[in-house]
Write an enzyme that holds these catalytic residues in place. Structure first.
Site, PDB file in Angstrom:
ATOM      1  N   THR A 198       0.812  -1.215   0.000  1.00  0.00           N
ATOM      2  CA  THR A 198       0.000   0.000   0.000  1.00  0.00           C
ATOM      3  C   THR A 198       0.848   1.269   0.000  1.00  0.00           C
ATOM      4  OG1 THR A 198      -0.174   0.028   2.385  1.00  0.00           O
ATOM      5  CG2 THR A 198      -1.877  -1.180   1.199  1.00  0.00           C
TER       6      THR A 198
ATOM      7  N   GLY B 103      -1.947   2.307   6.668  1.00  0.00           N
ATOM      8  CA  GLY B 103      -1.954   1.092   5.860  1.00  0.00           C
ATOM      9  C   GLY B 103      -0.849   0.159   6.282  1.00  0.00           C
ATOM     10  N   CYS B 104      -0.238  -0.453   5.303  1.00  0.00           N
ATOM     11  CA  CYS B 104       0.784  -1.448   5.594  1.00  0.00           C
ATOM     12  C   CYS B 104       2.041  -1.033   4.856  1.00  0.00           C
ATOM     13  CB  CYS B 104       0.238  -2.794   5.158  1.00  0.00           C
ATOM     14  SG  CYS B 104       1.205  -4.172   5.706  1.00  0.00           S
ATOM     15  N   ILE B 105       2.792  -1.961   4.259  1.00  0.00           N
ATOM     16  CA  ILE B 105       4.005  -1.568   3.542  1.00  0.00           C
ATOM     17  C   ILE B 105       3.664  -1.095   2.137  1.00  0.00           C
ATOM     18  CG2 ILE B 105       5.639  -2.930   4.793  1.00  0.00           C
ATOM     19  CD1 ILE B 105       5.358  -4.983   2.405  1.00  0.00           C
TER      20      ILE B 105
END
Ligand code: FAD
Lengths: 412, 105
Positions: A198, B103-105
């Site tokens: 993301t 969010g995430c990565i």
């Protein structure tokens, strides 16, 4: 005599004890650790068990081996934390008093929180690999599987080790290729996030990895229930995904005792100051590791960097000095990508994962945001490092703060 | 941070269009923001979610998750999907003038 009580003797609690025991005079400080489980699990190793890369023996050791000398260890279930009274109640009724408390009770999966997930099919067509029994049952199921729709679903964020589900799907792709079964297996990655990666720069470098490996992506999928008879996932907006084998990453929650004791948020995670881990409610209570509600990844590597900052701050705090060191949310995660290769990402609260070399600028040996064999070896070495260095509180030659040196700050 | 004009007012936004200044938000602005993402009208139910999110942000310093809106705010996740279709977490923070959820990565 002052008393420090550490709740949880997992990754973070053990590191805190190992770091603080030599720094607190034995004549002034008693340190007590409390945990309900006799076994210490190397949880990152759970990922490899379904594919026969690790056996259960690789991931378990007695907790007692890692309790530093001079630290009292109580094996018991913690029933209630009465922070107003500076005491902890154990399940057998014993009361343990403290001057300072460190909460390190981690997080665990809660399949019971999603309708239809936990039932007679759990361990048969529905599996997890976030627990040792789950990973073992999955190893058996995968070994005899003849193919079909394999669906991996993340129920909700946050989860511990947010890259583990991706690693699982990469390893599954490689595993079924090696078995000559890949054309009989359809792999689908179902996530509540808007993509597998993301953050924009990671997405640019890694976005195609799933496509390259022939994995379907189902983003923005927020699971409402599982229909285990019809074998399908149903989202809140009534989308459906069918499976033959479901790999679930159930809701992750902090320990129930945190909720019961009024110390947690809606996920039972302890609200803390993200710079120094001090509870927002009590001036003598800290939370470290997965138990804290920090806005960074829940991972052993994060806990390691965090405990270094925590140690220095704790020693100042008990002297009445202001805490100085500030935690930046540094996380450093290897991502196993199959066929003996891996990726590495390094980031913090403010800086997203960037490409470059780590830990030595220009040299590495690890390469950020790219698949290399060296990164795979880094991941495999981590087990040794974990048991022999991290849990013993030995210093690693890595700075706890994230550094920009060696990174390439690029435009998306 | 870039400045843009929404509904005749100058506001600060990030590169994805989320408002960055808590106090630049108003209910009128929310209507414009909602229209931008295909929500033609803000009903009482929408406003209830927005009010919870803004009050909670002020207290907690971060945008509430869907779980928190349902557990603490008492608004079921199913309803959130009806009010803010497909991407409720993103859409409700956008309309409320708050940072998007982590969010995430
Ligand atoms: C599949 C998988 C892969 C992972 N891969 C990686 C990786 O590659 N890299 C990485 O850095 N991290 C990885 N992690 C994450 C890492 O294992 C955790 O972040 C880390 O172990 C967290 O440490 P902790 O001390 O906070 O919690 P834990 O180590 O889980 O310890 C919590 C302890 O608290 C005890 N406890 C809880 N409640 C009670 C109670 N009521 N009474 C008594 N005791 C209690 C438990 O028994 C446990 O021992 C992975 C995790 C999983 C599941």
């Amino acid at each position: 005599m002052k008393r420090l009580v550490i709740l949880g003797a997992g990754t973070a609690g053990t590191m805190v004890a190992a770091k603080l025991r030599p720094r607190l005079a034995a004549s002034d400080w008693k340190i007590t650790m409390i945990d309900q489980e006799p076994t210490h699990y190397y949880q990152p190793g759970f990922l490899f068990i379904p594919f026969g890369i690790y056996t259960p023996d690789d991931v378990v050791k007695p907790k007692a081996d890692f309790i530093p000398s001079g630290v009292e260890y109580i094996e018991a279930e913690i029933d209630l934390i009465e922070a107003g009274e500076n005491q902890v109640k154990l399940a057998d009724g014993t009361v343990v008093e403290y001057d300072y408390l460190v909460i390190a009770t981690g997080t665990s999966i809660r399949p019971d929180e999603t309708p239809g997930l936990e039932g007679p099919e759990y361990g048969k067509t529905i599996h997890d690999f976030y627990t040792l029994p789950g990973a073992k049952a999955l190893a058996e199921a995968i070994r005899f599987w003849e193919g079909g729709k394999l669906v991996l679903n993340i129920v909700e964020m946050p989860i511990k080790c947010p890259v583990a589900p991706l690693e699982f799907i990469f390893l599954a792709d490689a595993y079924f290729q090696d078995k000559g079964l890949r054309d009989k297996v359809e792999l689908t990655y179902v996530t509540p996030l808007d993509g597998a990666f993301t953050k924009p720069i990671a997405a640019k470098h890694l976005g195609n990895l799933l496509e390259d490996k022939g994995v379907n992506l189902e983003p923005d999928f927020y699971l409402e229930r599982v229909d285990s008879d019809e074998k399908k996932l149903v989202s809140y907006d009534e989308r459906e995904v069918e499976y033959d084998m479901l790999i679930t990453i159930p809701l992750n929650m902090g320990a129930d005792v945190i909720g019961r004791s009024g110390l947690g948020n809606e996920g039972n995670f302890v609200p803390v100051d993200s710079k120094n881990f001090l509870s927002k409610q009590f001036d003598n209570v800290f939370a470290v590791g997965d138990a804290a509600d920090l806005p960074t990844s829940k991972a052993g590597s994060v806990a390691h960097f965090a405990v270094e900052v925590f140690t220095e701050n704790f020693l100042r705090h008990i002297e009445g000095l202001p805490m100085l060191e500030e935690f930046d949310g540094h996380a450093n995660c290897f991502i196993e990508s199959g066929h003996g290769k891996g990726l590495l990402i390094d980031f913090n609260y403010d800086t997203e994962p960037l490409p470059g070399k780590y830990p030595l600028p220009g040299i590495g040996p690890f390469t950020l945001l790219r698949e290399t064999e060296m990164n795979h070896w880094g991941k495999m070495m981590f087990k040794w490092t974990y048991w022999n260095m991290l849990l013993r509180g030995k210093p690693l030659p890595l700075p706890h703060e994230m550094l920009m040196a060696g990174k390439i700050d690029e435009e998306v | 941070m870039p400045v843009t004009t929404i509904g005749g007012r100058e506001v600060h936004i990030d590169d994805e269009g989320f408002l960055t200044e808590y106090d630049e938000w108003s209910e009128d602005l929310a209507k414009e923001l909602a229209a931008n993402i295909g929500i033609p009208e803000l009903t009482e139910d929408h406003l209830r979610v927005i009010a919870f999110l803004r009050a909670d942000y002020k207290e907690q310093g971060e945008t509430a998750t869907l779980r928190r809106v349902s557990a603490v705010g008492g608004i079921p996740t199913k309803t959130l999907f009806q009010l803010f279709p497909k991407k409720p977490a993103r859409k409700m923070s956008y309309v409320s003038g708050l940072p998007k959820p982590a969010g995430c990565i």
